[in-house]
Structure formats: structure tokens, C-alpha cells
Design an enzyme around this catalytic site. Structure first.
Site, PDB file in Angstrom:
ATOM      1  N   GLY A 156      -2.229  -6.752   0.164  1.00  0.00           N
ATOM      2  CA  GLY A 156      -2.380  -8.157   0.402  1.00  0.00           C
ATOM      3  C   GLY A 156      -2.661  -8.401   1.950  1.00  0.00           C
ATOM      4  N   HIS A 157      -1.783  -8.053   2.526  1.00  0.00           N
ATOM      5  CA  HIS A 157      -1.498  -8.578   4.087  1.00  0.00           C
ATOM      6  C   HIS A 157      -2.730  -8.117   4.832  1.00  0.00           C
ATOM      7  CE1 HIS A 157      -0.165  -4.884   6.461  1.00  0.00           C
ATOM      8  NE2 HIS A 157       0.312  -4.621   5.263  1.00  0.00           N
ATOM      9  N   GLY A 170       0.866  -1.266   0.004  1.00  0.00           N
ATOM     10  CA  GLY A 170       0.045   0.157   0.012  1.00  0.00           C
ATOM     11  C   GLY A 170       0.808   1.284   0.059  1.00  0.00           C
ATOM     12  N   CYS A 224       4.633   6.981  18.095  1.00  0.00           N
ATOM     13  CA  CYS A 224       5.515   7.095  19.391  1.00  0.00           C
ATOM     14  C   CYS A 224       6.932   7.497  18.552  1.00  0.00           C
ATOM     15  CB  CYS A 224       5.831   5.858  19.840  1.00  0.00           C
ATOM     16  SG  CYS A 224       6.808   5.750  21.272  1.00  0.00           S
ATOM     17  N   ASN A 266      -8.149   4.487   8.674  1.00  0.00           N
ATOM     18  CA  ASN A 266      -7.411   3.354   9.263  1.00  0.00           C
ATOM     19  C   ASN A 266      -7.632   3.348  10.890  1.00  0.00           C
ATOM     20  OD1 ASN A 266      -5.539   5.555   8.769  1.00  0.00           O
ATOM     21  ND2 ASN A 266      -4.148   4.494  10.001  1.00  0.00           N
ATOM     22  N   THR A 304      11.495  -6.899 -10.884  1.00  0.00           N
ATOM     23  CA  THR A 304      10.864  -8.354 -11.329  1.00  0.00           C
ATOM     24  C   THR A 304       9.700  -8.581 -10.342  1.00  0.00           C
ATOM     25  OG1 THR A 304      12.968  -9.106 -11.640  1.00  0.00           O
ATOM     26  CG2 THR A 304      11.593 -10.621 -11.114  1.00  0.00           C
ATOM     27  N   GLN A 338      -7.969  -0.126   3.907  1.00  0.00           N
ATOM     28  CA  GLN A 338      -8.819  -0.722   4.892  1.00  0.00           C
ATOM     29  C   GLN A 338     -10.132  -1.083   4.377  1.00  0.00           C
ATOM     30  OE1 GLN A 338      -8.211  -1.131   8.299  1.00  0.00           O
ATOM     31  NE2 GLN A 338      -5.793  -0.611   7.902  1.00  0.00           N
TER      32      GLN A 338
END
Length: 399
Positions: free
Chosen positions: A215-216, A76, A342, A163, A252, A194
Site C-alpha cells: 500500500g504505502h 510487501g 549500512c 527497486n 484479524t 515498485q
């Protein structure tokens, strides 16, 4: 606790990343042993290319776009950078007057940081549009900003769903961002990272010119995503090399990751309604029960319902530091997140909550609980059981 015992973990941070689904894991491992560069002309290369193009077609069908509009990226963040910088540079090259970039004050840093970089390094004038107390874009402010000088606007970038607090933005539809911007020929990008798999998401129907997915967040692997970009949208490449991916994203192609990404996207879209109902039920139960046992806690963002991501619960706990709450819950095997950043060990207030009108203290006292495909009622029970003593300890430390 003995070495043979493990504390049960209740994972409630699916908005950060979610476990890989079986279909994606199977596709990923199936192709890990394959040899062949998808740009090579021999038989192994052609087979790799076939996997990539079939995956592109799968994603295009799921997202309601043309296969040629799917540009694979490393995730993303890269897709957002390609959209924001690529469109800005292209539009400014066509007309030097186009220096303004309009976005919201609550965007993910994958959009905000490149936008500010363009302001510092590439002559852009950055305008952060305001949101209301629920985190929803002020469309009148967008309209007024554009109409002040439409010819100077290079692009508009507005996320599909926030998000942190989960509020859905008025991207498509009548009088939405797309309609307002397109009336003046201005392209629109949306970060839909999201939203994918949680709410209906259609590229063509939305009218946006570019859309970021990864993807994740939907049960695929890390390190792969896509920018869905209309063929007629001109983009300047961020990196140069072999000219893969429409000559705007050289490198690639990661065949196993792309195959797994496609499997995850297909499954997420196919089961979106069922998944949304499942996580919304859990989320609503958590919010109701937490507010019962901690009466002064409150929900940030849009009310529970259609204006909010179904798996998002962003709760504020007055008199606490979010980081303290997080670590106390983590010690009890409950994993969630704060909305704040943080820096050098010092908690910083959430830029999203500040933009929504919270003061600095309120912007640091929140937790985000986000549900996913592995979430169960036991996760909710664990939070409700732990939250009162955890809040009491955090308040004692804060005083």
C-alpha cells in the site's frame, strides 16, 4: 534559522514510501471509528466484512485478477515471504526432489533473505541468476538452469522492476520468465511492489502465479499489502490461527487499512499513464541537467525510456561516498536515498550494482532519486542547484 522558519523539503524518495493520497486518507479515517471484527457474525462484524470484501473486489478489478486471489498481508515483506516459503514448502511436500529455488542476484532483501533462509534451514538449493550491465535478467541463464534439471525446481521468483536502478524485468511476454518456467510446470512469483502505479500491471495477462504488492508505495497506508495468488496455487501458511485469508494468512484483518489500500490501488491504476508521464518528464529533466553540471556522473540501470521505471533516476558520482552525498543533500532539504546498505555505521556496496558488474567503489558512490505524485519541477531545480557543491565537498572528504 529561527524557530518560526522551516527549510523547504524536497522529497525525492518516493520509491521508499510516498505520501498518502486524499482518497486513501479519507477511507482510512472514515473506518477508524468503526467497531466490528470482520470474522464476527453479528451486524457490526458483517459490516466490517462487507468493507473488506468490497475492497478486495476493487483491488481485483484494478489488478486484473479474481477477488479470491487477493490475500491481504501486512505488506510487501510478508507477501514475499509467504510466496517464497509457502510455494517452496508446498512444492517440496508434493515431490521431495523439488529443492531448487531460482531468483535473481538483484532481488529486494524481502525475497533474497527468505530464499537464503530456506537454503540454510529447509534444504533448498539457491541459485542466483545473473543480470547484464543494465540490471536485466539473463534469460538464457534462466533457461539453462531450468533445463539442466526441471524436475528439481520448486519455484522461480523474479521482480517486476528493480527497486534500486528501476530496470524492468522480462517477466511476461514471449520468451519471458513465465513462458520459460511454465513450459516445465514451474510456478513463478514476482515482486511488483515498485511497478504498481508506474507501469501497466495485469496479473492474469502476465501469467505469473503469485504477485506481491503493497500500500504505502502507491499512496496507501503502511502495514498493508497483498499477495495475489492463483487459486490453484498451493501455499503453506507461515502463521496459523483463525484461518483468515484463504487459510494461508491468519490474523484479524485491518479494515481501515484495507479500505485505504483499495482506494490507493484503484487511483494508482486509473491514473497510471498520466502519472508515468508526469514523473518521467521530471526524471528526464533531472538526469539531463545533473549530467550537464557533473560531467563524470552517470546513470545506472536501463536507459531512460520504456525499459525503466518512469520515476527512477539512479546516478553514480565517482570519487564520492553515497552516504556523504545523501547527508549533504539532506542538510539542504533534499531527501533521496543510496542503494547501498549500512552495517554498524559502515557503508556496504549495493548488491544490485555488484551484480551488474560494478566494482565495490562504484557500488558505493550512487544516489537514487525517485519521483511521485507530489513531485514538482522545483524539486529538480533544488537538486541541480545543490549537486555541484555537494559533490565537491563529498570528494574532498573522500580524499
Amino acid at each position: 534559522m529561527s524557530g518560526t522558519q522551516r527549510q523547504a523539503v524536497h522529497y525525492l524518495d518516493h520509491a521508499a514510501t510516498t505520501p498518502m493520497v486524499g482518497a486513501a486518507l479519507e477511507a482510512f479515517t472514515r473506518h477508524l471509528g468503526d467497531v466490528g471484527n470482520a470474522s464476527s457474525l453479528h451486524a457490526s462484524g458483517r459490516q466490517a466484512r462487507r468493507v473488506v470484501e468490497e475492497s478486495r473486489e476493487t483491488i481485483a478489478q484494478a489488478l486484473d485478477c479474481r477477488p479470491g486471489e487477493v490475500v491481504f498481508t501486512s505488506g510487501g515483506t510478508e507477501a514475499d515471504n509467504l510466496a517464497v516459503k509457502g510455494v517452496y514448502w508446498s512444492r517440496r511436500a508434493e515431490d521431495p526432489r523439488r529443492t531448487r529455488v531460482l531468483t535473481t542476484a538483484i532481488e529486494h532483501h524481502a525475497v533474497l533473505d527468505p530464499v537464503h533462509w530456506l537454503g540454510e534451514e529447509s534444504g533448498a538449493t539457491v541459485e542466483l541468476l545473473p543480470v547484464d550491465a543494465e540490471g536485466r535478467l539473463d534469460l538464457d541463464a534462466l533457461r539453462a538452469s531450468i533445463e539442466r534439471d526441471p524436475g528439481s525446481v520448486a519455484l522461480v521468483s523474479v521482480m517486476w522492476a528493480n527497486n534500486e536502478v528501476g530496470t524492468l524485468q522480462p517477466v511476461g511476454g514471449p520468451d519471458g520468465v513465465v513462458e520459460v518456467a511454465h513450459a516445465h510446470g514451474i510456478p513463478v512469483h514476482t515482486d511488483a511492489v515498485q511497478a504498481l502505479g508506474q507501469v501497466p500491471l495485469g496479473f492474469a495477462a502476465s501469467g505469473v502465479d503469485a504477485m506481491t504488492v503493497t500500500g504505502h508505495k502507491v499512496g496507501g497506508p503502511y502495514g498493508v499489502g497483498a499477495l495475489v495468488a492463483r487459486r490453484e496455487l498451493s501455499l503453506v501458511a507461515l502463521q496459523h490461527g483463525g484461518g483468515q485469508e484463504r487459510d494461508v494468512r491468519s490474523g484479524t484483518v485491518d479494515v481501515p487499512a484495507v479500505a485505504a489500500f483499495a482506494a490507493a490501488v484503484e487511483l494508482a491504476v486509473k491514473h497510471q499513464a498520466e502519472h508515468a508521464a508526469h514523473v518521467a518528464t521530471l526524471r528526464d529533466d533531472l538526469v539531463r541537467r545533473v549530467l550537464e553540471v557533473v560531467p563524470d556522473a552517470h546513470l545506472h540501470g536501463a536507459p531512460l525510456g520504456p525499459g525503466r521505471l518512469p520515476g527512477n533516476a539512479h546516478l553514480g558520482f565517482p570519487g564520492c561516498e553515497g552516504d556523504s552525498l545523501l547527508m549533504l543533500l539532506d542538510a539542504r532539504g533534499i531527501e533521496c536515498s543510496t542503494g547501498s546498505a549500512c552495517s554498524a555505521g559502515v557503508a556496504q556496496p549495493s548488491h544490485v550494482l555488484l551484480a551488474m558488474g560494478c566494482d565495490a567503489e562504484a557500488a558505493r558512490h550512487s544516489l537514487r532519486f525517485s519521483f511521485g505524485h507530489t513531485s514538482t519541477p522545483a524539486d529538480v531545480d533544488a537538486v541541480v542547484e545543490a549537486i555541484v557543491p555537494v559533490v565537491e565537498r563529498a570528494r574532498a572528504a573522500w580524499r
